[in-house]
Design a protein around this motif. Structure first.
Motif, short mmCIF file in Angstrom:
data_model
loop_
_atom_site.label_atom_id
_atom_site.label_comp_id
_atom_site.label_asym_id
_atom_site.label_seq_id
_atom_site.Cartn_x
_atom_site.Cartn_y
_atom_site.Cartn_z
N TYR A 125 0.84 -1.19 0.00
CA TYR A 125 0.00 0.00 0.00
C TYR A 125 0.87 1.24 0.00
O TYR A 125 1.75 1.40 0.85
N LEU A 126 0.57 2.16 -0.94
CA LEU A 126 1.23 3.46 -0.94
C LEU A 126 0.33 4.52 -0.32
O LEU A 126 0.79 5.59 0.05
N GLY A 127 -0.96 4.23 -0.25
CA GLY A 127 -1.93 5.09 0.41
C GLY A 127 -3.05 4.23 0.95
O GLY A 127 -3.45 3.26 0.30
N ARG A 128 -3.55 4.54 2.15
CA ARG A 128 -4.56 3.68 2.77
C ARG A 128 -5.25 4.42 3.91
O ARG A 128 -4.79 5.47 4.36
N SER A 129 -6.35 3.81 4.37
CA SER A 129 -7.06 4.31 5.53
C SER A 129 -7.28 3.14 6.47
O SER A 129 -8.18 2.32 6.27
N PRO A 130 -6.45 2.99 7.52
CA PRO A 130 -6.55 1.83 8.40
C PRO A 130 -7.78 1.89 9.29
O PRO A 130 -8.21 2.96 9.71
N THR A 131 -8.35 0.73 9.58
CA THR A 131 -9.47 0.65 10.52
C THR A 131 -9.03 0.08 11.86
O THR A 131 -9.85 -0.03 12.77
N GLU A 132 -7.77 -0.30 11.97
CA GLU A 132 -7.24 -0.87 13.20
C GLU A 132 -5.74 -0.58 13.23
O GLU A 132 -5.15 -0.21 12.22
N PRO A 133 -5.11 -0.74 14.38
CA PRO A 133 -3.66 -0.54 14.43
C PRO A 133 -2.92 -1.52 13.52
O PRO A 133 -3.42 -2.60 13.21
N ASP A 134 -1.75 -1.10 13.07
CA ASP A 134 -0.93 -1.99 12.26
C ASP A 134 -0.48 -3.19 13.10
O ASP A 134 -0.35 -3.12 14.32
N ILE A 135 -0.23 -4.29 12.43
CA ILE A 135 0.11 -5.54 13.10
C ILE A 135 1.57 -5.58 13.52
O ILE A 135 1.91 -6.04 14.62
N ARG A 136 2.45 -5.07 12.66
CA ARG A 136 3.88 -5.22 12.91
C ARG A 136 4.62 -4.06 12.29
O ARG A 136 4.32 -3.65 11.16
N ARG A 137 5.58 -3.50 13.01
CA ARG A 137 6.44 -2.47 12.43
C ARG A 137 7.70 -3.12 11.90
O ARG A 137 8.48 -3.73 12.65
#
Length: 434
Positions: free
Chosen positions: A288-300
């Motif tokens: 993804y280069l652009g997105r709108s998350p609905t939850e926290p990211d899983i892993r950095r």
């Protein structure tokens, strides 16, 4: 980070033009949990306003959760503010939208000509031949985003000149914006004539092309109860590019929708992040280069790369050939759903049902073939008017529920909105009848 478009949607509802159901929810970037929020992040008492980079935590699926970085929050906040301002400035125009929302198509004859051309385009799906593929070259040489030899760049997922921009024929003003973006960034791209769902005139017409929704599709709590003609056209438009990749052995492609805004130093930053993902050994096939998350990211993964959770928007992403082939050979067009939700389920995300209570049921029909990464902060954001210019949501006359199309037959002019399913949905939501 908040789903910042929701304020624009609420404002549109107040103006009596919103037709897309309940306003989205967003997740609490500070608390790491999922709960309804207002669009603009609210600071807790004494909170300094900075978002720490948390590496692990309790995610909604029992997995790790990552707090979103401040720059990403600020980008979404700016998008929210611009969307509200745009809506206020264009309220009268929004109320008068018809089949076309483009001022460049002024006469009914122009609109009818474009609608008939869109019908002809639809009938050729899923083929993507030269008549519907328009190369635009503003580059100063062969396009490459990564440094190093060509073979190495390909291994990194560099799309090179395989940049595809999806654009509806009835959107010449959006095309003008696309061309400005490509020229300003000195890029090469191919403009793809999109499948226009609003040009379909019967359910049989769609079914005969081989496009079918998921068995028993009824949306979910955060989307509409029926697929819109715009959502149908969106999925079919992306699919035609995936098939084009398979037929032509294209190893990696950057796909953009025509409401994108490229962020500063786009090309240089994209190349750097692709190189970084490769150096870290990330085996991704969707970025993804652009997105709108609905939850926290899983892993950095790193400062600028994360493994995303359940994610909305398909405004900009890179897809690799193995993912495109899995979709095409798996005939996903025969069990389709709104594309951004489809991608999330195909990444095996959101199966707790926090955003989509039907996620587990959907996963029985959606192949779990995507290995997703996301660039943070985003390199691409939608432009300010994108929500109310949407061709997927129920935001204008002419976009309708697929289930409200006639079962069979044809028409020599665009069909109006409305229908039994839309009437029932509007009544349920307390919206005014058409």
């Amino acid at each position: 980070a908040p789903c910042c478009a929701s304020a624009a949607l609420l404002l549109a509802a107040a103006l009596g033009v919103w037709r897309a159901g309940p306003s989205p929810r967003s997740w609490n970037a500070w608390g790491g949990g999922v709960r309804p929020l207002s669009c603009r992040p609210q600071r807790r008492p004494g909170h300094p306003g900075r978002l720490p980079l948390v590496s692990r935590g309790d995610g909604p699926d029992g997995q790790g959760a990552v707090t979103m970085d401040e720059e990403t929050v600020n980008l979404h906040r700016a998008y929210h503010d611009k969307a509200v301002q745009w809506t206020m400035q264009n309220a009268d125009w929004v109320n008068g939208k018809g089949f076309t929302t483009d001022d460049a198509l002024r006469s009914e004859d122009d609109q009818l000509t474009v609608w008939r051309a869109s019908q002809a385009r639809n009938r050729r799906w899923p083929a993507l031949d030269a008549r519907h593929l328009h190369k635009v070259d503003f580059s100063t040489g062969p396009q490459r985003f990564c440094s190093g030899p060509g073979d190495t760049a390909r291994e990194m997922g560099d799309p090179a000149e395989n940049v595809f921009v999806i654009n509806l024929m009835r959107r010449p003003s959006k095309l003008r914006h696309v061309l400005h973006q490509i020229r300003y960034n000195e890029m090469t791209a191919s403009v793809v004539d999109a499948i226009d769902g609003d040009a379909f005139t019967s359910q049989a017409e769609v079914r005969n092309l081989g496009a079918i929704t998921l068995p028993g599709y009824c949306g979910h709590k955060n989307t509409l109860p029926h697929l819109t003609t715009g959502q149908l056209g969106c999925f079919m438009s992306h699919f035609t590019i995936w098939q084009h990749m398979v037929e032509n052995g294209i190893e990696s492609a950057l796909i953009l929708e025509d409401d994108f805004d490229l962020q500063e130093d786009f090309s240089e930053r994209l190349g750097r992040h692709l190189e970084e993902a490769h150096a870290l050994g990330e085996n991704w096939n969707l970025m993804y280069l652009g997105r709108s998350p609905t939850e926290p990211d899983i892993r950095r993964v790193s400062k600028n790369l994360v493994e995303p959770g359940y994610t909305l928007w398909t405004v900009a992403y890179i897809i690799r050939l193995d993912a495109a082939r899995a979709f095409v050979e798996g005939q996903v067009q025969r069990r389709l759903a709104p594309l951004d939700h489809y991608f999330s389920i195909a990444m095996s995300k959101g199966l707790s049902g926090h955003w989509n209570e039907h996620a587990v049921e959907w996963s029985k029909h959606i192949p779990q073939v995507l290995r997703g990464l996301a660039i943070t902060p985003p390199l691409v954001m939608p432009n300010a008017g994108s929500m109310l210019l949407s061709d997927t949501a129920m935001l204008r006359k002419g976009t309708k529920f697929l289930d409200d199309l006639p079962a069979s037959g044809t028409s020599d002019s665009p069909l109006p909105g409305g229908g039994a399913h839309e009437d029932a949905w509007r009544e349920d939501k307390g919206l005014k009848p058409l």
